[in-house]
Design a protein around this motif. Structure first.
Motif, PDB file in Angstrom:
ATOM      1  N   TYR A 154       0.202   2.346  -2.024  1.00 12.42           N
ATOM      2  CA  TYR A 154       0.598   0.959  -1.771  1.00 12.42           C
ATOM      3  C   TYR A 154      -0.575   0.107  -1.305  1.00 12.42           C
ATOM      4  O   TYR A 154      -0.396  -0.799  -0.498  1.00 12.42           O
ATOM      5  CB  TYR A 154       1.702   0.928  -0.707  1.00 12.42           C
ATOM      6  CG  TYR A 154       2.991   1.566  -1.145  1.00 12.42           C
ATOM      7  CD1 TYR A 154       3.770   0.992  -2.148  1.00 12.42           C
ATOM      8  CD2 TYR A 154       3.427   2.758  -0.567  1.00 12.42           C
ATOM      9  CE1 TYR A 154       4.959   1.575  -2.544  1.00 12.42           C
ATOM     10  CE2 TYR A 154       4.616   3.349  -0.960  1.00 12.42           C
ATOM     11  CZ  TYR A 154       5.377   2.757  -1.952  1.00 12.42           C
ATOM     12  OH  TYR A 154       6.554   3.338  -2.354  1.00 12.42           O
ATOM     13  N   LYS A 196       3.812  -2.489   2.799  1.00 11.61           N
ATOM     14  CA  LYS A 196       3.828  -1.031   2.697  1.00 11.61           C
ATOM     15  C   LYS A 196       2.477  -0.363   2.846  1.00 11.61           C
ATOM     16  O   LYS A 196       2.418   0.860   3.024  1.00 11.61           O
ATOM     17  CB  LYS A 196       4.461  -0.618   1.356  1.00 11.61           C
ATOM     18  CG  LYS A 196       5.928  -0.986   1.232  1.00 11.61           C
ATOM     19  CD  LYS A 196       6.520  -0.475  -0.069  1.00 11.61           C
ATOM     20  CE  LYS A 196       8.008  -0.795  -0.171  1.00 11.61           C
ATOM     21  NZ  LYS A 196       8.606  -0.281  -1.420  1.00 11.61           N
ATOM     22  N   ASP A 197       1.397  -1.114   2.753  1.00 11.58           N
ATOM     23  CA  ASP A 197       0.074  -0.528   2.991  1.00 11.58           C
ATOM     24  C   ASP A 197      -0.035  -0.157   4.470  1.00 11.58           C
ATOM     25  O   ASP A 197       0.592  -0.777   5.323  1.00 11.58           O
ATOM     26  CB  ASP A 197      -1.017  -1.523   2.611  1.00 11.58           C
ATOM     27  CG  ASP A 197      -2.394  -0.880   2.518  1.00 11.58           C
ATOM     28  OD1 ASP A 197      -2.516   0.333   2.778  1.00 11.58           O
ATOM     29  OD2 ASP A 197      -3.350  -1.602   2.185  1.00 11.58           O
ATOM     30  N   CYS A 239      -1.404  -1.431  10.985  1.00  6.30           N
ATOM     31  CA  CYS A 239      -0.327  -1.076  10.064  1.00  6.30           C
ATOM     32  C   CYS A 239       0.910  -1.916  10.394  1.00  6.30           C
ATOM     33  O   CYS A 239       1.265  -2.054  11.566  1.00  6.30           O
ATOM     34  CB  CYS A 239      -0.007   0.411  10.187  1.00  6.30           C
ATOM     35  SG  CYS A 239       1.440   0.955   9.249  1.00  6.30           S
ATOM     36  N   ALA A 290       5.914  -0.227   7.148  1.00  4.78           N
ATOM     37  CA  ALA A 290       5.273   0.811   6.339  1.00  4.78           C
ATOM     38  C   ALA A 290       5.507   2.217   6.852  1.00  4.78           C
ATOM     39  O   ALA A 290       5.102   3.179   6.199  1.00  4.78           O
ATOM     40  CB  ALA A 290       3.764   0.547   6.259  1.00  4.78           C
TER      41      ALA A 290
END
Length: 434
Positions: free
Chosen positions: A149, A155-156, A211, A215
């Motif tokens: 992703y 989503k990364d 983040c 995710a």
């Protein structure tokens, strides 16, 4: 991942892997097109070359250790504080570069780029990463999802910037005045970069900073439950429990070994210069490599509607770092785009693959940037948050100029904006303190 008519795509994402959909731009290359352009042998690791580079780096490390020992025995070094500190610092810098190469080889193992056998890959990768106090299986898991992703805003898992409102909240300003906010003073900028480069990797492993909360597999856990060392934490699925425990045991075994070295040396100072200093340099290089490859004003992030694997994989930048990047860092910085497109290609074949791939990417290849402190300054000062910019979408080739009045969600990028640095992150975004 599954293979379809337009190449590889993530099963959960219905979008094709074209760089551009519609418009009058001739940039509809697919992953299959890129793969066919790369010589077939590049996708098969060579045991000879994999072990050659592994042993070469181990020999380099052994030579540096031997040289350090011999120099510390000389009367000139023993009788001169200047020569002593010069010797141990030069050793630390050089050993840090060599160990970074070993770190990259372990990273290749995690991508199955060392050999065709998963047991051998994981055995070599586990030993190398554990020796550098990196939890191999834990980071392999989250890094794999980063590759799947890459540059997906939700989503990364790495270096995901905030949107306008979130950034405004972080610096305590109204969203309407963000364009009027100045940038950090040079000394503040230097201190922020220094903080990231010295403890950024360790704090990321402990708390998963940079983040977004969307995710991680398990939502609503405290900041300490986002650690790469927590087998039942927010980052991992239940089926991964044993491999995370193995990662922890590997690191604990190395810590126990370092304690025995401390006892053998008879002083913490010797352990500090022999291991801790080069290890800190490794962490610096790994953070700098990953940060600069994914952070630049010319590279977009993507919304869930506009993201696909190919767009995300090409929204990174190759960086030139001379012989250090090619010889010691095994092309991880010079061929990073290729690595994101085909992560199983071994490092020694990545230059060949890049030569085949880059001509097909058009505007979606961002060129070769530098790898230096000035680029860190650029990233820090001009890449604080992201938002939509239809004009940049057109200039980049995501959409045609005549579609500017349309809400073309499938061809919308999120582009970096500058500003001052918020307070340093100490936990994953929106994670509870306890």
């Amino acid at each position: 991942m599954e293979r379809g008519k337009t190449g590889f795509r993530t099963v959960a994402e219905p979008h094709p892997t074209h760089l551009v959909e519609g418009g009058n731009l001739n940039e509809t290359v697919t992953v299959d097109d890129l793969r066919r352009a790369v010589p077939e042998y590049c996708f098969t690791p060579s045991l000879f070359w994999s072990f050659f580079y592994l042993f070469r780096d181990l020999v380099y490390s052994g030579i540096l250790l031997t040289a350090l020992y011999q120099l510390l025995q000389t009367s000139a070094v023993q009788n001169s504080s200047l020569l002593y500190y010069l010797t141990v610092n030069v050793y630390g810098i050089c050993q840090g570069i060599v160990w970074t190469g070993l770190w990259v080889i372990a990273h290749d193992c995690g991508h199955s780029g060392f050999s065709r056998w998963s047991v051998l890959n994981d055995s070599v990768g586990f030993m190398l990463h554990s020796c550098l106090l990196a939890p191999y299986f834990s980071w392999k898991s989250t890094h794999r999802r980063h590759h799947i992703y890459a540059n997906h805003i939700e989503k990364d898992l790495n270096y995901v910037p905030p949107l306008r409102q979130s950034y405004a909240d972080k610096i305590g300003q109204a969203v309407e005045v963000l364009e009027e906010i100045g940038q950090d003073a040079p000394v503040v900028l230097f201190l922020r970069i220094l903080l990231q480069q010295t403890i950024g990797w360790n704090w990321y492993i402990l708390t998963n900073i940079t983040c977004p909360p969307t995710a991680v597999p398990k939502k609503g856990m405290s900041m300490w439950r986002h650690s790469h060392f927590d087998p039942q934490g927010a980052l991992f699925y239940p089926s991964e429990w044993l491999s995370i425990v193995l990662s922890d045991l590997g690191c604990l075994a190395v810590i126990a070994g370092l304690y025995q070295l401390y006892l053998r040396f008879g002083s913490f100072e010797t352990l500090f210069w022999v291991y801790i200093v080069p290890w800190t340099w490794v962490n610096h290089w790994i953070v700098m490599i990953t940060y600069l490859h994914h952070t630049h004003p010319s590279m977009p992030k993507y919304t869930p509607e506009s993201w696909n694997f190919l767009r995300g994989a090409t929204a990174t930048m190759d960086r030139d770092f001379g012989i250090i990047g090619t010889h010691f860092f095994h092309h991880i910085s010079t061929d990073h785009v290729t690595h994101h497109l085909f992560s199983r290609i071994p490092h020694y074949y990545s230059p060949v693959a890049s030569q085949a791939i880059i001509p097909l990417l058009g505007r979606h290849y961002h060129g070769r940037g530098d790898f230096n402190y000035q680029e860190l300054q650029t990233a820090f000062s001009r890449c604080q948050w992201v938002e939509e910019d239809p004009g940049k979408d057109v200039a980049f080739g995501l959409r045609a100029a005549e579609s500017l009045d349309d809400k073309d969600r499938k061809n919308t990028g999120l582009w970096y904006r500058g500003g001052r640095s918020p307070l340093p992150e100490y936990k994953m975004r929106e994670a509870k303190s306890f």
